[in-house]
Design a protein around this motif. Structure first.
Motif, PDB file in Angstrom:
ATOM      1  N   PRO A 107       0.710  -0.957   0.133  1.00 57.29           N
ATOM      2  CA  PRO A 107      -0.155  -0.125   0.191  1.00 57.29           C
ATOM      3  C   PRO A 107       0.927   1.228   0.058  1.00 57.29           C
ATOM      4  N   GLN A 108       0.212   2.386  -0.651  1.00 57.30           N
ATOM      5  CA  GLN A 108       1.043   3.661  -0.725  1.00 57.30           C
ATOM      6  C   GLN A 108       0.272   4.553   0.320  1.00 57.30           C
ATOM      7  N   PRO A 109       0.984   5.667   0.661  1.00 57.27           N
ATOM      8  CA  PRO A 109       0.697   6.519   1.552  1.00 57.27           C
ATOM      9  C   PRO A 109      -0.806   7.204   0.968  1.00 57.27           C
ATOM     10  N   GLY A 110      -1.698   7.178   2.197  1.00 52.44           N
ATOM     11  CA  GLY A 110      -3.131   7.369   1.800  1.00 52.44           C
ATOM     12  C   GLY A 110      -3.891   6.320   1.336  1.00 52.44           C
ATOM     13  N   ASP A 111      -3.617   5.340   1.085  1.00 59.17           N
ATOM     14  CA  ASP A 111      -4.276   4.376   0.522  1.00 59.17           C
ATOM     15  C   ASP A 111      -5.276   3.795   1.891  1.00 59.17           C
ATOM     16  N   ILE A 112      -6.530   3.622   1.890  1.00 63.53           N
ATOM     17  CA  ILE A 112      -7.482   2.947   2.549  1.00 63.53           C
ATOM     18  C   ILE A 112      -7.729   1.357   2.146  1.00 63.53           C
ATOM     19  N   VAL A 113      -7.078   0.494   2.745  1.00 66.54           N
ATOM     20  CA  VAL A 113      -7.098  -0.764   2.591  1.00 66.54           C
ATOM     21  C   VAL A 113      -8.113  -1.628   3.399  1.00 66.54           C
ATOM     22  N   LEU A 114      -8.847  -2.396   2.590  1.00 64.74           N
ATOM     23  CA  LEU A 114      -9.932  -3.451   2.975  1.00 64.74           C
ATOM     24  C   LEU A 114      -9.116  -4.706   3.012  1.00 64.74           C
ATOM     25  N   ALA A 115      -8.815  -5.103   4.380  1.00 62.65           N
ATOM     26  CA  ALA A 115      -8.281  -6.499   4.108  1.00 62.65           C
ATOM     27  C   ALA A 115      -9.410  -7.785   4.832  1.00 62.65           C
ATOM     28  N   TYR A 116      -9.574  -8.771   4.090  1.00 64.65           N
ATOM     29  CA  TYR A 116     -10.348  -9.763   4.413  1.00 64.65           C
ATOM     30  C   TYR A 116      -9.738 -11.051   4.666  1.00 64.65           C
ATOM     31  N   VAL A 117     -10.038 -11.873   5.871  1.00 62.40           N
ATOM     32  CA  VAL A 117      -9.410 -13.102   6.215  1.00 62.40           C
ATOM     33  C   VAL A 117     -10.470 -14.100   6.562  1.00 62.40           C
ATOM     34  N   PRO A 118     -10.592 -15.212   5.846  1.00 64.55           N
ATOM     35  CA  PRO A 118     -11.762 -16.095   6.116  1.00 64.55           C
ATOM     36  C   PRO A 118     -11.708 -16.489   7.478  1.00 64.55           C
ATOM     37  N   ALA A 119     -12.802 -16.997   8.153  1.00 64.90           N
ATOM     38  CA  ALA A 119     -12.927 -17.795   9.482  1.00 64.90           C
ATOM     39  C   ALA A 119     -11.873 -18.644   9.208  1.00 64.90           C
ATOM     40  N   PHE A 152     -12.527  -8.677   9.131  1.00 65.76           N
ATOM     41  CA  PHE A 152     -12.690  -7.441   8.065  1.00 65.76           C
ATOM     42  C   PHE A 152     -11.741  -6.520   8.894  1.00 65.76           C
ATOM     43  N   ASP A 153     -10.692  -5.712   8.074  1.00 67.22           N
ATOM     44  CA  ASP A 153      -9.905  -4.787   8.775  1.00 67.22           C
ATOM     45  C   ASP A 153      -9.613  -3.632   7.730  1.00 67.22           C
ATOM     46  N   ILE A 154     -10.024  -2.398   8.340  1.00 65.98           N
ATOM     47  CA  ILE A 154      -9.809  -1.307   7.435  1.00 65.98           C
ATOM     48  C   ILE A 154      -8.272  -0.658   7.851  1.00 65.98           C
ATOM     49  N   GLY A 155      -7.504  -0.593   6.944  1.00 63.28           N
ATOM     50  CA  GLY A 155      -6.204  -0.221   7.118  1.00 63.28           C
ATOM     51  C   GLY A 155      -5.834   1.195   6.691  1.00 63.28           C
ATOM     52  N   LEU A 156      -5.339   2.299   7.554  1.00 67.57           N
ATOM     53  CA  LEU A 156      -4.974   3.514   7.176  1.00 67.57           C
ATOM     54  C   LEU A 156      -3.549   3.449   6.878  1.00 67.57           C
ATOM     55  N   PHE A 157      -3.073   3.742   5.592  1.00 64.26           N
ATOM     56  CA  PHE A 157      -1.634   3.442   5.444  1.00 64.26           C
ATOM     57  C   PHE A 157      -1.227   5.044   5.405  1.00 64.26           C
ATOM     58  N   TYR A 158      -0.015   5.535   6.011  1.00 66.52           N
ATOM     59  CA  TYR A 158       0.204   6.792   6.073  1.00 66.52           C
ATOM     60  C   TYR A 158       1.545   7.143   5.509  1.00 66.52           C
ATOM     61  N   GLY A 159       2.497   5.930   5.253  1.00 64.97           N
ATOM     62  CA  GLY A 159       3.750   6.134   5.163  1.00 64.97           C
ATOM     63  C   GLY A 159       4.434   5.330   4.095  1.00 64.97           C
ATOM     64  N   PRO A 160       5.602   5.577   3.319  1.00 60.92           N
ATOM     65  CA  PRO A 160       6.178   4.745   2.365  1.00 60.92           C
ATOM     66  C   PRO A 160       6.614   3.391   3.235  1.00 60.92           C
ATOM     67  N   GLY A 161       7.049   2.297   2.554  1.00 62.19           N
ATOM     68  CA  GLY A 161       7.374   1.094   2.948  1.00 62.19           C
ATOM     69  C   GLY A 161       6.505  -0.003   3.459  1.00 62.19           C
ATOM     70  N   ALA A 162       5.196   0.199   3.214  1.00 63.30           N
ATOM     71  CA  ALA A 162       4.247  -0.462   3.849  1.00 63.30           C
ATOM     72  C   ALA A 162       4.134  -1.913   2.979  1.00 63.30           C
TER      73      ALA A 162
END
Length: 156
Positions: A77-89, A100-110
């Motif tokens: 992910p790049q800075p500013g990306d809002i990423v929805l991660a899904y992991v099955p049960a 279900f996880d909402i990731g707020l990515f804010y810097g380089p190197g993610a």
């Protein structure tokens, strides 16, 4: 479907992110439905993925949600990306609930590297360019302060 507002008062976070329904239709629709009412979810600085505030959606907020397909997928992910991660049960440590996880990515190197391995996430929104410095500053404050609660709501 246009924007979502993301806030955390103690850090000064108040940013807008443009939804990307044309690139991640099922994932963006899931998040938009979830935000029919404003939501407050836990937030914590991620341990494995680098510059990210991880906001897992509490299972109590969800019903029988369908599996989400990877769309507009990323492993970096790049800075500013809002990423929805899904992991099955049962995939992560036998957890009986899907994650279900909402990731707020804010810097380089993610990176989308977890204890269970690489997991592509779907970029469902992007923080406006003019809000990205404020996002990074607020996320740095959250990183130093510890766990918090993040507010999400639709912003038309």
């Amino acid at each position: 479907m246009t924007n979502i507002r993301i806030r955390h008062a103690a850090s000064g976070m108040d940013v807008l992110a443009a939804m990307l329904p044309e690139k991640a239709p099922a994932n963006a629709a899931f998040l938009w439905r979830y935000l029919e009412s404003p939501r407050v979810v836990p937030g914590i600085h991620a341990m494995w993925t680098g510059p990210e505030i991880s906001c897992p959606i509490p299972p109590a907020h969800l019903g029988e949600e369908p599996a989400l397909p990877p769309e507009n997928a990323t492993l970096h992910p790049q800075p500013g990306d809002i990423v929805l991660a899904y992991v099955p049960a049962r995939m992560w440590g036998g957890n009986p609930d899907a994650i279900f996880d909402i990731g707020l990515f804010y810097g380089p190197g993610a990176r989308m590297l977890f204890p269970i391995g690489w997991l592509a996430g779907s970029v469902v929104a992007q923080v406006r360019a003019e809000d990205r410095a404020a996002l990074a500053e607020a996320c740095g404050k959250i990183r130093r302060a510890g766990a918090c609660e993040i507010s999400f709501e639709r912003a038309l």
